[in-house]
Motif scaffolding. Structure first.
Motif: not given
Length: 534
Positions: A289-291, A327-330, A337-338, A349-352
């Motif tokens: 997910f970045g930081h 980490l599985q729920p995240k 939800e993307l 942040i939205k992603t596709d």
């Protein structure tokens, strides 16, 4: 009387001139509210305020631009919904103040008695407001919104106060337009920075991918089991359906994932790979997910994660079965939800992305044992593809061996053009626990050792004495896992317990170091064994 009017006009001008200077320095919305409240208090006008603006995306609706966050209305449970709502107009209230050249007074109690009113008027009355004034905000003579003031009681308002209120409206229109323009510029600069970061990441990632020399045409085989795989690939590749690729280590799961991506509508974008087993547990969330800068020790700059990097492309989650349970729920939320937040970040942040996951584990068993979430498993297992092990498609060994022979002959500059029939018989007789990867590495090694143009013999693990164990009495049949465990133990013994590096067990077996370590743990090979250097 005339002198009195001139003095009053001079006072009005002085107040508005001073306020104009203060407004000229305002660049952010957060600075505007306190200034307005103080100025309205200075000439005893209503200081409970709200600014409503016409929506840029839809000029027939308006929404809040600035609200009084100190108002008692905030304690109402329905306040956030009312504050964030986009209201349609004309509604009998907003447009009256918007298009009027002078401030408009609204008696809320009288309005409710006369008939239906907009929801926000009823809300204001229910929260104690009985009177409000609205004055138009204009930028270059174009109406862009309204400044509203609210009062819990009615009181007499002088012409002087109304004139100041009207003048504030004239000044405020330009200030609000400037703040909105600055906000849009900041947003665009942020997007430019984000695109620049993504391009830099894509550049680095593409350089790494080029150096990896992947080619999906290396998926070779025309056996019955592989034809079934090809049929499934053709069915699903052009969709955005999530895929779970299952198969033993070395069967070519990543090559299949790349083939699916290259046949999809996303092929012009990146396929980004994340190996869930090779990343330290405390860094996996940041990797995905970045930081933000300062999110943790060592986070000296902001970095985008693989979900952002793969936007509009494909995200390949290799060895998904090794993902830590916490980490599985995240991951599940990001898939459903993307959307996600960077580590240490507040913005969503939205992603596709199209998800392809791969595993050599039995995830159904992992779900039963509680080491893998069932909801994540069902989310990933929309379209499962099982790659058969090489021992179940032995008719593919010959074309695979010929392909690898040609590949490494060219790569090493040796003129090895064929494999003898006796060497091929040896290849066909072997069980290949390391599958295609083991075959590839064996052919590479054999090409290097070959003295002529024909590969006359291959040095299989059985010939190295790694599993050449004499058995007396009735034949004892072992499971595949038992044979694999024995095979790894023999290789470790021969390598002196060395796992990685030249001459290590991972190189001999044709496995990634992280994969071999996972197998050692899974098969119960303990450090208490003679190989305590593992």
């Amino acid at each position: 009387m005339v002198l009195e009017q001139l003095l009053r006009k001079e006072k009005e001008n002085a107040i508005l001139l001073a306020m104009g200077r203060e407004l000229a320095s305002i660049r952010r919305k957060e600075e505007l509210g306190p200034l307005l409240v103080q100025q309205l208090k200075n000439f005893s006008f209503y200081s409970d305020i709200s600014i409503a603006k016409i929506d840029r995306e839809n000029p027939t609706t308006f929404s809040s631009f600035l609200v009084n966050e100190q108002s008692p209305r905030m304690i109402r449970a329905d306040y956030p919904k009312m504050r964030d709502r986009h209201h349609t107009f004309p509604d009998g209230v907003f447009e009256k103040a918007l298009y009027s050249k002078v401030p408009v007074r609204f008696d809320l109690e009288d309005m409710v008695k006369k008939g239906p009113v907009p929801s926000y008027v009823k809300f204001m009355l229910d929260t104690g407001t009985v009177e409000m004034f609205g004055t138009s905000l204009r930028d270059r003579n174009v109406a862009i919104g309204v400044l509203f003031t609210f009062s819990p009681k009615k009181k007499a308002i002088s012409d002087f106060q109304l004139n100041i209120f009207e003048g504030i409206g004239h000044l405020l229109g330009t200030a609000v337009a400037n703040i909105m323009a600055n906000g849009q510029i900041e947003q665009q600069l942020g997007e430019i920075r984000q695109y620049k970061e993504q391009l830099e990441e894509e550049k680095v990632y593409l350089q790494q991918e080029i150096s990896s020399n992947y080619a999906f045409e290396e998926i070779i085989g025309s056996s019955g089991p592989m034809k079934e795989v090809y049929e499934k690939l053709e069915t699903v590749s052009k969709t955005d359906t999530s895929i779970l690729i299952m198969g033993e280590t070395g069967t070519g799961k990543e090559l299949l994932a790349r083939a699916i991506h290259n046949c999809s509508g996303r092929k012009r974008r990146l396929m980004v790979k994340v190996n869930c087993a090779s990343i330290p547990e405390n860094l996996i969330e940041s990797e995905l997910f970045g930081h933000e800068k300062g999110a943790f020790t060592g986070a000296h700059e902001r970095r985008i994660g693989k979900f952002e990097l793969a936007n509009q492309g494909t995200l390949f989650l290799d060895e998904i079965g090794e993902l830590p349970l916490h980490l599985q729920p995240k991951l599940l939320r990001a898939l459903q939800e993307l959307e996600f937040e960077r580590v240490g970040g507040q913005n969503t942040i939205k992603t596709d992305v199209r998800i392809i996951a791969a595993t050599n584990r039995n995830l159904e068993k992992a779900v039963y044992e509680g080491s893998f979430r069932s909801d994540l498993y069902y989310r990933l297992n929309v379209f499962p593809i099982v790659i058969p092990p090489l021992r179940d498609r032995k008719e593919d060994i010959s074309p695979l061996a010929a392909h690898f022979l040609h590949k490494y002959s060219q790569k090493t500059g040796r003129n090895v053009t064929a494999i003898s029939s006796s060497a091929m018989k040896s290849l066909l007789a072997y069980s290949w626990p390391g599958n295609v990867r083991e075959l590839e590495h064996l052919i590479e090694r054999s090409v290097l050792l070959c003295k002529g143009s024909i590969l006359k013999s291959v040095v299989l693990p059985t010939e190295m004495g790694l599993s050449n164990v004499a058995v007396s009495g009735p034949e004892i049949l072992k499971t595949h896992e038992e044979n694999e465990r024995d095979h790894i133990l023999h290789v470790l013994e021969r390598c002196g317990g060395k796992i990685f590096g030249k001459g290590g067990a991972a190189e001999t077996l044709g496995l990634n170091v992280s994969t071999l370590n996972s197998k050692i743990k899974k098969l119960g090979i303990q450090k208490a064994n003679p190989f305590n250097e593992i």
